[in-house]
Each structure stands twice: as C-alpha cells, then as structure tokens.
Design a protein around this motif. Structure first.
Motif, PDB file in Angstrom:
ATOM      1  N   GLN A 100      32.752  47.255  44.228  1.00 36.37           N
ATOM      2  CA  GLN A 100      33.324  47.533  42.907  1.00 36.37           C
ATOM      3  C   GLN A 100      32.276  48.175  41.996  1.00 36.37           C
ATOM      4  O   GLN A 100      32.564  49.151  41.298  1.00 36.37           O
ATOM      5  CB  GLN A 100      33.806  46.200  42.324  1.00 36.37           C
ATOM      6  N   ARG A 104      32.747  51.890  40.633  1.00 34.00           N
ATOM      7  CA  ARG A 104      33.355  51.564  39.341  1.00 34.00           C
ATOM      8  C   ARG A 104      34.032  52.753  38.656  1.00 34.00           C
ATOM      9  O   ARG A 104      35.154  52.646  38.177  1.00 34.00           O
ATOM     10  CB  ARG A 104      32.313  50.972  38.398  1.00 34.00           C
ATOM     11  N   GLU A 105      33.374  53.887  38.590  1.00 34.35           N
ATOM     12  CA  GLU A 105      33.926  55.030  37.850  1.00 34.35           C
ATOM     13  C   GLU A 105      35.171  55.620  38.510  1.00 34.35           C
ATOM     14  O   GLU A 105      35.927  56.343  37.869  1.00 34.35           O
ATOM     15  CB  GLU A 105      32.857  56.114  37.687  1.00 34.35           C
ATOM     16  N   LEU A 107      37.541  53.693  40.130  1.00 34.92           N
ATOM     17  CA  LEU A 107      38.553  52.663  40.344  1.00 34.92           C
ATOM     18  C   LEU A 107      39.650  52.677  39.288  1.00 34.92           C
ATOM     19  O   LEU A 107      39.401  52.974  38.122  1.00 34.92           O
ATOM     20  CB  LEU A 107      37.897  51.275  40.357  1.00 34.92           C
ATOM     21  N   ASP A 111      41.954  47.748  40.232  1.00 36.08           N
ATOM     22  CA  ASP A 111      40.822  47.492  41.123  1.00 36.08           C
ATOM     23  C   ASP A 111      39.537  47.144  40.378  1.00 36.08           C
ATOM     24  O   ASP A 111      38.564  46.720  40.994  1.00 36.08           O
ATOM     25  CB  ASP A 111      40.590  48.683  42.049  1.00 36.08           C
ATOM     26  N   GLN A 112      39.525  47.313  39.066  1.00 31.70           N
ATOM     27  CA  GLN A 112      38.366  46.919  38.274  1.00 31.70           C
ATOM     28  C   GLN A 112      38.417  45.445  37.877  1.00 31.70           C
ATOM     29  O   GLN A 112      37.406  44.877  37.490  1.00 31.70           O
ATOM     30  CB  GLN A 112      38.281  47.772  36.999  1.00 31.70           C
ATOM     31  N   GLN A 113      39.583  44.840  38.010  1.00 29.10           N
ATOM     32  CA  GLN A 113      39.758  43.456  37.589  1.00 29.10           C
ATOM     33  C   GLN A 113      39.167  42.476  38.591  1.00 29.10           C
ATOM     34  O   GLN A 113      38.931  42.809  39.742  1.00 29.10           O
ATOM     35  CB  GLN A 113      41.252  43.138  37.446  1.00 29.10           C
TER      36      GLN A 113
END
Length: 171
Positions: A100, A104-105, A107, A111-113
């Motif tokens: 993740q 990150r950038e 997602l 999917d960031q949760q």
C-alpha cells in the motif's frame, strides 16, 4: 504479455485445505448466477493495468523473499446481504501495508483504507437468508489455522476474473 485493458486485482493464495473448505461453502451458498469466482482473500481491488510490468516485478521479488503467512480464522462476519469468515492475519496485513505504501499514489480510495481481512462465502442474497446462514455456521464454528501461500494477480472482466499470474511464496 499482451496489453491489459482491465483493472488488476491482487489476492492472497490460501493453503489447499482452507481454500477447499471456503470454496465448497461458496459454491453451496453464493447465488450461482453471480458466482464467477472461487473463494479468495483480496488484498487490492483495483490496481492500474498500465503498471502491469512494474507491479509484476514487485510481486515476483516480494513473493520470492516471503515465507508462507500464518493466519487464524476467528469467526464469521454478517455482511447484511452475505456472510464471510473473519481472519486474523498480522503478517498478511503487514505485507498489505508495505505494498500500500509503495503504490499509494496509484490506489483507489477503497484500496487506501484499512482492511478487515475476510473470505466471503455468500453475498448478494436477502438479509434474512444471510442471517440464517450466519447463525447456522456460527453455531458450530471452531477457530482454525490457515496459511497464505502466495499472491495471484487477476484482470477484472466486468464480473469474471482472469488469472494473469501467480507468485508462490519462497519460490
């Protein structure tokens, strides 16, 4: 590999005994007209297909260095319109957080949760049917051990998934 024109999904492969158990329940309780897939443990729901080469390179290297991941199946989750098995999987969650952070950038918000690890065996049924199955399975449930054995990368095909590549841990 030809150009991929679909979002990518990343799942954790399960040991055969656990997979067979979950999949038999899914085949029995998931509405057949909506059951395009075998039982699975999703890590990411939507990775960008344009990054396929970079993603597969990362997964191949990461899986090679990763020993199997111990997990504990701790209970059932009532999903409102379905049922899932809850998992305690600290090492799988650590791997998820590592990926993740790396991606990150790219997602989606989903999917960031933070995740609640689970394997869904029923979904898209009436709340009453889901409650009945939840109560039936909960009555005899005993926690058990499972193992994450690798990663699988899929293309989402508007319902069905197409397996693109598997990455066994320690291979």
């Amino acid at each position: 590999m030809p150009a991929i024109d679909a979002p990518l999904i990343l799942t954790l492969s399960l040991d055969k005994k656990s997979f067979d158990y979950f999949n038999a329940l899914r085949q029995k309780h998931f509405p057949p007209e909506r059951n395009y897939l075998d039982a699975h443990f999703t890590l990411f729901h939507h990775l960008p297909s344009a990054e396929y080469d970079a993603i597969t390179a990362t997964l191949a290297a990461r899986a090679h260095a990763q020993p199997p991941l111990p997990m504990r199946v701790t209970g059932l989750q009532f999903l409102g319109r379905g049922v899932a098995f809850a998992l305690e999987a600290p090492e799988a969650e650590a791997l998820h957080r590592e990926l993740q952070a790396l991606w990150r950038e790219q997602l989606t918000p989903q999917d960031q949760q933070r995740r609640r690890p689970h394997v869904t065996i029923q979904n898209k049924v009436t709340p009453a049917a889901a409650r009945q199955l939840y109560e039936q399975l909960s009555a005899s449930f005993q926690p058990f051990e499972a193992t994450g054995t690798g990663l699988q990368l899929w293309a989402y095909r508007n319902g069905p998934w197409e397996l693109l590549r598997s990455f066994a841990f320690g291979a």
